[in-house]
Scaffold this motif. Structure first.
Motif, PDB file in Angstrom:
ATOM      1  N   ARG A  99       1.182  -0.734   0.181  1.00 24.95           N
ATOM      2  CA  ARG A  99      -0.245   0.020   0.020  1.00 24.95           C
ATOM      3  C   ARG A  99       0.669   1.421  -0.203  1.00 24.95           C
ATOM      4  O   ARG A  99       0.532   2.668  -0.617  1.00 24.95           O
ATOM      5  N   ASN A 100       2.005   1.355   0.899  1.00 19.96           N
ATOM      6  CA  ASN A 100       3.017   2.604   0.797  1.00 19.96           C
ATOM      7  C   ASN A 100       3.762   2.509  -0.554  1.00 19.96           C
ATOM      8  O   ASN A 100       3.720   3.760  -0.999  1.00 19.96           O
ATOM      9  N   PHE A 101       3.998   1.481  -1.496  1.00 19.69           N
ATOM     10  CA  PHE A 101       4.434   1.729  -2.050  1.00 19.69           C
ATOM     11  C   PHE A 101       3.612   2.432  -3.223  1.00 19.69           C
ATOM     12  O   PHE A 101       3.753   2.859  -3.954  1.00 19.69           O
ATOM     13  N   GLU A 102       2.681   1.250  -3.345  1.00 20.77           N
ATOM     14  CA  GLU A 102       1.437   2.391  -4.727  1.00 20.77           C
ATOM     15  C   GLU A 102       1.016   3.413  -4.056  1.00 20.77           C
ATOM     16  O   GLU A 102       1.446   4.634  -5.118  1.00 20.77           O
ATOM     17  N   PHE A 103       1.231   3.895  -2.979  1.00 20.00           N
ATOM     18  CA  PHE A 103       1.123   5.380  -2.394  1.00 20.00           C
ATOM     19  C   PHE A 103       1.960   6.416  -3.300  1.00 20.00           C
ATOM     20  O   PHE A 103       2.448   7.965  -3.610  1.00 20.00           O
ATOM     21  N   PHE A 104       3.597   6.081  -2.563  1.00 14.75           N
ATOM     22  CA  PHE A 104       4.627   6.495  -3.527  1.00 14.75           C
ATOM     23  C   PHE A 104       4.556   6.326  -5.055  1.00 14.75           C
ATOM     24  O   PHE A 104       4.877   7.714  -5.587  1.00 14.75           O
ATOM     25  N   LEU A 105       4.196   5.721  -5.724  1.00 20.90           N
ATOM     26  CA  LEU A 105       4.433   5.058  -6.562  1.00 20.90           C
ATOM     27  C   LEU A 105       3.201   6.512  -7.408  1.00 20.90           C
ATOM     28  O   LEU A 105       3.577   7.404  -7.945  1.00 20.90           O
ATOM     29  N   LYS A 106       2.451   6.642  -7.228  1.00 23.33           N
ATOM     30  CA  LYS A 106       1.196   6.931  -7.651  1.00 23.33           C
ATOM     31  C   LYS A 106       1.441   8.564  -7.636  1.00 23.33           C
ATOM     32  O   LYS A 106       1.302  10.030  -7.962  1.00 23.33           O
ATOM     33  N   LYS A 107       2.163   9.399  -6.090  1.00 24.09           N
ATOM     34  CA  LYS A 107       2.747  10.780  -5.684  1.00 24.09           C
ATOM     35  C   LYS A 107       4.007  10.755  -6.949  1.00 24.09           C
ATOM     36  O   LYS A 107       4.158  11.647  -7.281  1.00 24.09           O
ATOM     37  N   PHE A 108       4.760  10.041  -6.954  1.00 25.12           N
ATOM     38  CA  PHE A 108       5.574   9.979  -8.040  1.00 25.12           C
ATOM     39  C   PHE A 108       5.799  10.396  -9.516  1.00 25.12           C
ATOM     40  O   PHE A 108       5.495  11.622  -9.863  1.00 25.12           O
ATOM     41  N   GLU A 109       4.123   9.849  -9.831  1.00 25.68           N
ATOM     42  CA  GLU A 109       3.387   9.700 -11.186  1.00 25.68           C
ATOM     43  C   GLU A 109       3.119  11.439 -11.684  1.00 25.68           C
ATOM     44  O   GLU A 109       3.504  12.009 -12.063  1.00 25.68           O
ATOM     45  N   SER A 110       2.788  11.835 -10.352  1.00 20.52           N
ATOM     46  CA  SER A 110       1.997  13.296 -10.416  1.00 20.52           C
ATOM     47  C   SER A 110       2.685  13.734 -10.028  1.00 20.52           C
ATOM     48  O   SER A 110       2.539  14.658 -11.295  1.00 20.52           O
ATOM     49  N   LEU A 111       3.995  13.642  -9.654  1.00 25.32           N
ATOM     50  CA  LEU A 111       4.611  14.444  -9.758  1.00 25.32           C
ATOM     51  C   LEU A 111       5.758  15.014 -10.713  1.00 25.32           C
ATOM     52  O   LEU A 111       5.679  15.953 -11.501  1.00 25.32           O
ATOM     53  N   LEU A 112       5.902  14.068 -11.943  1.00 27.51           N
ATOM     54  CA  LEU A 112       6.162  13.457 -13.666  1.00 27.51           C
ATOM     55  C   LEU A 112       5.137  14.414 -14.180  1.00 27.51           C
ATOM     56  O   LEU A 112       5.593  15.190 -14.926  1.00 27.51           O
ATOM     57  N   GLU A 113       3.499  14.035 -13.835  1.00 28.08           N
ATOM     58  CA  GLU A 113       2.977  15.272 -15.031  1.00 28.08           C
ATOM     59  C   GLU A 113       2.329  16.459 -14.631  1.00 28.08           C
ATOM     60  O   GLU A 113       2.215  16.794 -15.425  1.00 28.08           O
ATOM     61  N   GLY A 114       3.136  16.993 -13.874  1.00 30.98           N
ATOM     62  CA  GLY A 114       3.171  17.762 -13.328  1.00 30.98           C
ATOM     63  C   GLY A 114       3.921  18.928 -13.328  1.00 30.98           C
ATOM     64  O   GLY A 114       4.190  20.467 -14.191  1.00 30.98           O
TER      65      GLY A 114
END
Length: 116
Positions: A99-114
């Motif tokens: 769950r924590n890794f999935e949260f990290f990956l979502k946050k990271f992807e949203s940073l890249l999209e930004g």
């Protein structure tokens, strides 16, 4: 001993326990199954032996000797009731980490999209 103390082999302990829950294995069979089932597994045979020895000392696995006709004797490891309990603890730990890794990956992807 709690799960964090048992994690000196990282998740190798959990991987070996789940394999032994399915089938009894010799150390070499454990290593072969780890290589086949866990991509990126890089531990050497001595680490597998040390982990199995630690699991045996903790009472999570038992060892029986297989004595084939004309061949060398080999140890066969099987899971104990205490091993099953530890396996359930590892499952809970891994669910939380996933769950924590999935949260990290979502946050990271949203940073890249930004950045686009």
């Amino acid at each position: 001993m709690d799960i964090n103390e048992r994690s000196k082999f990282k998740h190798l302990t959990a991987f070996i326990l789940v394999l032994l829950a399915e089938k009894n294995y010799s150390p070499r069979e454990v290593k072969k199954s780890l290589l086949e089932n866990f991509p990126g597994f890089t531990r050497d045979m001595s680490t597998v032996y040390r982990c199995l020895s630690s699991l045996e000392k903790e009472g999570l696995v038992t060892v029986d000797w297989y004595l084939p006709d004309g061949g060398a004797a080999k140890k066969i490891y099987s899971l104990t009731e205490k091993g099953w309990e530890a396996l359930y603890e590892w499952k809970e730990d891994i669910v939380i980490r996933k769950r924590n890794f999935e949260f990290f990956l979502k946050k990271f992807e949203s940073l890249l999209e930004g950045e686009k």
